[in-house]
Scaffold this active site. Structure first.
Site, PDB file in Angstrom:
ATOM      1  N   GLY A   1       0.837  -1.199   0.000  1.00  0.00           N
ATOM      2  CA  GLY A   1       0.000   0.000   0.000  1.00  0.00           C
ATOM      3  C   GLY A   1       0.868   1.242   0.000  1.00  0.00           C
ATOM      4  N   SER A   2       0.264   2.352   0.389  1.00  0.00           N
ATOM      5  CA  SER A   2       0.982   3.621   0.318  1.00  0.00           C
ATOM      6  C   SER A   2       1.972   3.737   1.479  1.00  0.00           C
ATOM      7  CB  SER A   2      -0.023   4.766   0.385  1.00  0.00           C
ATOM      8  OG  SER A   2      -0.685   4.716   1.626  1.00  0.00           O
ATOM      9  N   THR A   3       2.916   4.641   1.317  1.00  0.00           N
ATOM     10  CA  THR A   3       3.930   4.844   2.357  1.00  0.00           C
ATOM     11  C   THR A   3       3.288   5.371   3.637  1.00  0.00           C
ATOM     12  OG1 THR A   3       5.599   5.155   0.671  1.00  0.00           O
ATOM     13  CG2 THR A   3       6.090   6.079   2.850  1.00  0.00           C
TER      14      THR A   3
ATOM     15  N   GLY B   1       1.854   2.501   5.358  1.00  0.00           N
ATOM     16  CA  GLY B   1       2.967   1.661   5.836  1.00  0.00           C
ATOM     17  C   GLY B   1       3.586   2.203   7.106  1.00  0.00           C
TER      18      GLY B   1
ATOM     19  N   GLU C   1       5.387  -3.268   1.530  1.00  0.00           N
ATOM     20  CA  GLU C   1       5.700  -2.978   0.122  1.00  0.00           C
ATOM     21  C   GLU C   1       4.958  -1.701  -0.230  1.00  0.00           C
ATOM     22  OE1 GLU C   1       5.872  -6.000  -2.668  1.00  0.00           O
ATOM     23  OE2 GLU C   1       6.972  -7.286  -1.301  1.00  0.00           O
TER      24      GLU C   1
ATOM     25  N   CYS D   1       3.255   0.560  -8.691  1.00  0.00           N
ATOM     26  CA  CYS D   1       4.274   1.081  -7.769  1.00  0.00           C
ATOM     27  C   CYS D   1       5.627   1.272  -8.449  1.00  0.00           C
ATOM     28  CB  CYS D   1       4.414   0.132  -6.580  1.00  0.00           C
ATOM     29  SG  CYS D   1       4.683  -1.576  -7.099  1.00  0.00           S
TER      30      CYS D   1
END
Ligand code: NAD
Length: 477
Positions: free
Chosen positions: A227-229, A232, A249, A283
């Site tokens: 997913g998105s940072t 994360g 990831e 990504c």
């Protein structure tokens, strides 16, 4: 209208609250489905089932686990198009070619995971005491929470679950709120293939309401997030507090470096595929293109011509390169990145306008400021930037000008220059002679910095989702 429930222990059921939410088609922006709106009470049931599922699943012999994953691969290969093609097109806005690619890769991933079941090797080690034996076992972690994004909802879900399952773990899936229907259908396929029903559950719902209680649950043993940072980092904090192995990831801002010796037309073709597949919602898309000075003018002319020939929009047309973004927020984010670059004096090489609905024209910025959001942040749309590098060292420095480090690529036929770039670009992967969006079921996929922690694929996944245990025996009495 498709109406679906949560899948808990093989049983499809309503959320404890009775609430539901709508699923929209990105192509039409119309409601195509309604699913259960899961929350903490549902997560509790799913995790309890998964604890039981873990006991059943990890005690099966390796050949029995392998057989289940191989059967799942066979079903996917035989029935994948019939079961998932329309869902991938309607629910995730994939064009037909991307949907077909995703289904084919998914069957391949299931086979690759089946192969890992028999490769969960341990080790022995020398011991100074002659009567003592030391050995290391690889053991599954237990219940894995798999939190999945929307962009490749079948392929990534499979990657995030098949390898942990191969290692003997059970799974609770929290799909993206944008693409819950695909995950429900995937869990059914695994159970049809012979996976104990308790070993896979699906809790559909939103991040804060449904994802958070899953991540915080005391009875899960590991987390896999793609997913998105931002997500994360939020999950990473909780995972650390709970001392829970976590694979993250996350986002990317991958550089494609084009060196002087490469043919400009081929480079543009590679750049277009690497950037615009699935409208840039990949990504590893090459969302920054760094071009050595000697080929710059020729390359941008080819890139502009190639972009202007791309067919986009119609998800069911096999000629379409890509279709809509997932939702209006995603479109507005990309448009804001374009406006930000323009407000800093950046010229557009091509694109910049909405083509139709949620489909944006392929858009290329020329030499944006290094402070522009389009250069620094993930746009996750059909938007890339081209910048000129004076030489190879400058190109490497520009490629490294990012907090992300997921994938990169270098177009050259010169092995020395290609390898120098590959060694010096900070990235989880560097591909020479290709774009940055590559996949291989056995390769370690993942990034550094804001692109995440850990690797997935082949043995790298099973290593992430197993724990090492040292066992020693004194035989001398
Ligand atoms: P997202 O982070 O918004 O959502 C991902 C998942 O996390 C969803 O299921 C969401 O509901 C859940 N979630 C959100 N907040 C949560 C919370 N607080 N607790 C628990 N779960 C939560 O990402 P997205 O928009 O669905 O996907 C796009 C992003 O994924 C991009 O940044 C892209 O680069 C990244 N991505 C990375 C890879 C990779 O391999 N590195 C692959 C595909 C996508």
């Amino acid at each position: 209208m498709i109406e679906r429930g949560l899948i808990i222990g093989g049983v499809e059921q309503a959320a404890a609250s009775g609430e539901t939410f709508d699923v929209l088609s990105p192509a039409t922006e119309q409601v195509i489905g309604r699913v259960a709106r899961g929350a903490k009470a549902d997560v509790d049931l799913a995790v309890a089932a998964a604890r039981n599922g873990f006991t059943q699943w990890h005690r099966l012999t390796p050949s029995a686990r392998e057989a289940v994953l191989l059967r799942a691969a066979d079903i996917m290969a035989e029935q994948g198009e019939q079961r998932y093609l329309d869902l991938l097109i309607d629910e995730s806005g994939s064009v037909i070619n991307k949907a077909r690619y995703e289904i084919a890769r998914t069957a391949d991933l299931l086979r690759a995971a089946a192969g890992e079941v028999r490769r969960l090797y341990g080790e022995t080690m020398p011991n100074d005491s002659p009567d003592r034996i030391s050995m290391v076992f690889r053991e599954p972690l237990g219940v894995v929470a798999a939190i999945v994004p929307y962009n490749a909802p079948l392929l990534l879900l499979t990657k995030m679950t098949a390898f942990p399952l191969a290692a003997g773990n059970s799974i609770v899936i929290k799909p993206s709120e944008e693409t819950p229907l695909i995950a429900i259908e995937y869990a059914k396929l695994l159970v049809e293939a012979g996976l104990p029903a308790d070993a896979v559950s699906v809790v559909t719902g939103f991040g804060a309401e449904c994802g958070s209680p899953l991540v915080e649950h005391d009875d899960i043993n590991a987390i896999a997030l793609t997913g998105s940072t931002a997500t994360g980092k939020a999950i990473g904090k909780i995972a650390m507090e709970k001392m829970r192995p976590t694979q993250l990831e996350l986002g990317g801002k991958s550089a494609l470096v084009v060196l002087n010796d490469f043919d400009a037309k081929s480079a543009a073709k590679i750049a277009i595929e690497g950037m615009f597949t699935h409208a840039g919602q990949i990504c590893m898309a090459n969302s920054r293109i760094v071009v050595e000075a000697g080929i710059f003018d020729e390359f941008i002319a080819e890139l502009k011509a190639g972009c202007e020939q791309l067919v986009v929009g119609d998800v069911r047309d096999t000629k379409s390169a890509y279709g809509p973004l997932i939702n209006r927020n995603a479109l507005n984010k990309v448009l804001a990145h374009i406006e930000d670059a323009k407000s800093r004096g950046t010229a557009l090489l091509t694109g910049g306008e909405v083509h139709q609905g949620l489909t944006l024209q392929p858009t290329v910025l020329l030499e944006p400021s290094r402070e522009a959001t389009a250069w620094r942040d993930e746009s996750f749309g059909p938007l890339t930037s081209v910048v000129k590098a004076q030489d190879l060292d400058d190109a490497i420095a520009l490629a490294n000008d990012s907090v992300f480090a997921l994938s990169a690529a270098v177009l050259t036929h010169n092995i020395q220059r290609g390898f120098k770039a590959a060694r010096e670009i900070r990235s989880g992967a560097v591909h020479i002679g290709m774009h940055s969006f590559q996949s291989n079921a056995m390769a370690p996929i993942g990034g550094m910095g804001d692109s995440g922690i850990g690797r997935s694929g082949g043995k790298y996944s099973t290593e992430e989702f197993t724990e090492l245990k040292w066992i020693s025996v004194e035989l001398g009495g």
